[in-house]
Write a protein that holds these residues in place. Structure first.
Motif, PDB file in Angstrom:
ATOM      1  N   UNK A   1      -2.589  -4.523  -5.448  1.00  0.00           N
ATOM      2  CA  UNK A   1      -1.466  -3.856  -5.732  1.00  0.00           C
ATOM      3  C   UNK A   1      -1.914  -2.489  -6.245  1.00  0.00           C
ATOM      4  N   UNK A   2      -3.114  -2.542  -7.165  1.00  0.00           N
ATOM      5  CA  UNK A   2      -3.528  -1.269  -7.518  1.00  0.00           C
ATOM      6  C   UNK A   2      -4.130  -0.175  -6.433  1.00  0.00           C
ATOM      7  N   UNK A   3      -4.623  -0.847  -5.560  1.00  0.00           N
ATOM      8  CA  UNK A   3      -5.123  -0.169  -4.213  1.00  0.00           C
ATOM      9  C   UNK A   3      -4.034   0.298  -3.423  1.00  0.00           C
ATOM     10  N   UNK A   4      -2.907  -0.367  -3.404  1.00  0.00           N
ATOM     11  CA  UNK A   4      -2.045   0.010  -2.600  1.00  0.00           C
ATOM     12  C   UNK A   4      -0.983   1.154  -3.467  1.00  0.00           C
ATOM     13  N   UNK A   5      -1.109   1.058  -4.679  1.00  0.00           N
ATOM     14  CA  UNK A   5      -0.316   2.066  -5.488  1.00  0.00           C
ATOM     15  C   UNK A   5      -1.179   3.305  -5.328  1.00  0.00           C
ATOM     16  N   UNK A   6      -2.315   3.322  -5.276  1.00  0.00           N
ATOM     17  CA  UNK A   6      -3.387   4.537  -5.322  1.00  0.00           C
ATOM     18  C   UNK A   6      -3.248   5.089  -3.730  1.00  0.00           C
ATOM     19  N   UNK A   7      -3.058   4.252  -2.750  1.00  0.00           N
ATOM     20  CA  UNK A   7      -2.661   4.655  -1.436  1.00  0.00           C
ATOM     21  C   UNK A   7      -1.203   5.608  -1.412  1.00  0.00           C
ATOM     22  N   UNK A   8      -0.116   4.994  -2.151  1.00  0.00           N
ATOM     23  CA  UNK A   8       0.958   5.931  -2.155  1.00  0.00           C
ATOM     24  C   UNK A   8       0.805   7.119  -2.967  1.00  0.00           C
ATOM     25  N   UNK A   9       0.028   7.072  -3.967  1.00  0.00           N
ATOM     26  CA  UNK A   9      -0.468   8.396  -4.802  1.00  0.00           C
ATOM     27  C   UNK A   9      -0.986   9.430  -3.681  1.00  0.00           C
ATOM     28  N   UNK A  10      -1.992   8.817  -3.191  1.00  0.00           N
ATOM     29  CA  UNK A  10      -2.741   9.805  -2.160  1.00  0.00           C
ATOM     30  C   UNK A  10      -1.936  10.375  -1.091  1.00  0.00           C
ATOM     31  N   UNK A  11      -1.076   9.504  -0.609  1.00  0.00           N
ATOM     32  CA  UNK A  11      -0.122  10.006   0.454  1.00  0.00           C
ATOM     33  C   UNK A  11       0.797  10.963   0.169  1.00  0.00           C
ATOM     34  N   UNK A  12       1.408  10.548  -1.240  1.00  0.00           N
ATOM     35  CA  UNK A  12       2.225  11.927  -1.783  1.00  0.00           C
ATOM     36  C   UNK A  12       1.422  13.065  -2.046  1.00  0.00           C
ATOM     37  N   UNK A  13       0.264  12.831  -2.560  1.00  0.00           N
ATOM     38  CA  UNK A  13      -0.542  14.176  -2.886  1.00  0.00           C
ATOM     39  C   UNK A  13      -0.857  14.995  -1.361  1.00  0.00           C
ATOM     40  N   UNK A  14      -1.274  14.310  -0.505  1.00  0.00           N
ATOM     41  CA  UNK A  14      -1.408  14.988   0.655  1.00  0.00           C
ATOM     42  C   UNK A  14      -0.120  15.576   1.477  1.00  0.00           C
ATOM     43  N   UNK A  15       0.965  14.974   1.046  1.00  0.00           N
ATOM     44  CA  UNK A  15       2.144  15.736   1.678  1.00  0.00           C
ATOM     45  C   UNK A  15       2.490  16.965   0.836  1.00  0.00           C
ATOM     46  N   UNK A  16       2.086  16.848  -0.250  1.00  0.00           N
ATOM     47  CA  UNK A  16       2.462  17.912  -1.351  1.00  0.00           C
ATOM     48  C   UNK A  16       1.437  19.010  -1.016  1.00  0.00           C
TER      49      UNK A  16
END
Length: 445
Positions: free
Chosen positions: A99-114
């Motif tokens: 879950x921690x890794x998945x949450x980090x992936x969401x954070x990274x994906x949003x950062x890439x989009x931004x």
């Protein structure tokens, strides 16, 4: 002739009787009314109860041992529930990491989009948005997996803890059961041991104990019928040990001058002690129960008073005293030498005409050495060597030793003294019975 010299032959058997009786089975028992007495368990019943208590104890011990092993197993790292709890915890930890890794992936994906520049193509922006959506889906699944894993881990941990608690509670129950079984076994063993000891003690011989002595003082050479004489009995313990229950015995015997007629029923003996000051009549059992325990070197003093009925004829008399003891452990004994103190019985003086007994005083003088008792009028005692009346209603009691002799009765024949000796032999034989251990039966009311 000294009566003790006559007794040396006349009561030889009676004097040796205590030593013989001390080796026989006890004949006397204190008993309670049958209706109020519960049956005492037999030795066989107590042996059966002890065996059953031993069996129950063995079972309780085995149960405690087994329960302790259950506790050991429940506390072990290899216990099945413990292993399951550890596995569930590891799965929960892994789910948490996912879950921690998945949450980090969401954070990274949003950062890439931004971070896309304004010059980014539509395809690039769509790809970045798709990456965010995919990462969020994976994170949601990881969160659900973690929640499920945490629930399973908690349930597995609770199951392992419950098993440990249950094992400890069961062990505590077996500990209590073992304690109760041990107490019951101890009580049964003690009851059996006591019963066996009592059985052995019942067959145990009482012993001759010359260190338990009795001395009677205040016995005058003669006593006038119709008067009361004060005496003192001292029971001393010089046995070298404490005696737990000491009992004294006292009785009197008398005959007329001919020696053919016994006058025992006209003599009345009473006792009193500091702890029991009321006067108690001594009955046919001759018992004085006012002593109790007596330490080595200690003594007990007992007040006695001897009253002779005014109707008693002139004659000869004797007082006898002895003592014996019993202990809680069943040991018993007594002094085989029964002390005898002889005295004369003077006929009551007739009141002078015109005067009542209570108002009459004597005026004659006694004869003999100072300290002997002369005869006086009714209710008055006089001592030799003086004249005039003494205090009315009292009797003088001059101490004599156990070697004292009967006062002269004026008889020229030894028949009266022989008759008294014969009666004394019977009395001594009866008194000797009281040196035998009196068995006490265990009763419950």
């Amino acid at each position: 002739m000294k009566i003790r010299r006559i007794l040396a032959t006349a009561v030889a058997v009676a004097v040796t009787t205590p030593a013989v009786l001390l080796s026989v089975t006890p004949a006397f028992a204190d008993t309670a009314p049958t209706a109020q007495t519960q049956a005492k368990p037999t030795l066989e019943e107590l042996e059966k109860a002890a065996a059953e208590a031993q069996e129950a104890y063995d079972k309780a011990l085995a149960a405690k041992t087994a329960a302790y092993q259950v506790v050991e197993d429940a506390m072990s790292d290899t216990a099945p529930l413990t292993v399951a709890a550890n596995d569930a915890k590891k799965a929960a930890d892994d789910a948490g990491a996912a879950k921690t890794a998945a949450d980090q992936a969401v954070t990274n994906a949003k950062a890439a989009l931004d971070a896309l520049p304004e010059t980014a193509t539509k395809e690039e922006r769509t790809a970045a948005e798709t990456a965010v959506t995919g990462a969020e889906a994976i994170a949601a699944t990881a969160a659900a997996d973690k929640t499920a894993a945490d629930t399973k881990a908690e349930e597995a941990r609770d199951a392992a803890d419950d098993a440990r608690v249950a094992a400890l509670r069961a062990y505590s129950v077996t500990q209590k059961a073992l304690t109760e079984a041990k107490d019951a076994k101890t009580a049964a063993d003690d009851a059996l041991a006591k019963a066996r000891e009592e059985e052995e003690n019942e067959n145990q011989d009482c012993v001759a104990e010359p260190g338990l002595t009795t001395v009677l003082t205040g016995v005058p050479d003669s006593i006038t019928a119709g008067t009361t004489t004060s005496l003192s009995l001292r029971v001393s313990n010089r046995t070298g040990k404490t005696l737990e229950a000491v009992t004294a015995h006292a009785f009197t015997h008398a005959t007329d001058k001919s020696g053919l007629k016994e006058t025992d029923k006209l003599l009345h003996l009473q006792w009193s002690t500091a702890s029991s000051p009321k006067w108690h009549s001594i009955g046919g059992d001759h018992l004085i129960n006012g002593i109790g325990p007596l330490k080595n070197g200690a003594h007990a003093d007992i007040k006695l008073r001897l009253t002779i009925d005014a109707s008693a004829p002139a004659g000869n008399g004797a007082a006898f005293v002895s003592a014996d003891y019993t202990n809680e452990n069943g040991s018993c004994g007594g002094n085989p030498d029964i002390a005898m103190y002889d005295f004369g019985v003077d006929k009551a003086a007739k009141p002078k005409p015109g005067k009542t007994d209570s108002g009459t005083t004597g005026s004659g003088t006694g004869t003999g050495t100072t300290g002997t008792t002369g005869s006086g009028t009714t209710g008055t005692t006089r001592t030799s060597g003086g004249s005039g009346p003494s205090a009315q209603g009292t009797a003088s009691s001059n101490p004599v030793t156990t070697g004292g002799s009967l006062a002269s009765t004026g008889s020229s024949s030894a028949t009266p003294q022989l008759a008294l000796a014969s009666g004394a032999a019977v009395a001594l034989g009866a008194a000797a019975m009281f040196t035998v251990r009196r068995r006490r039966t265990g009763t419950q009311v």
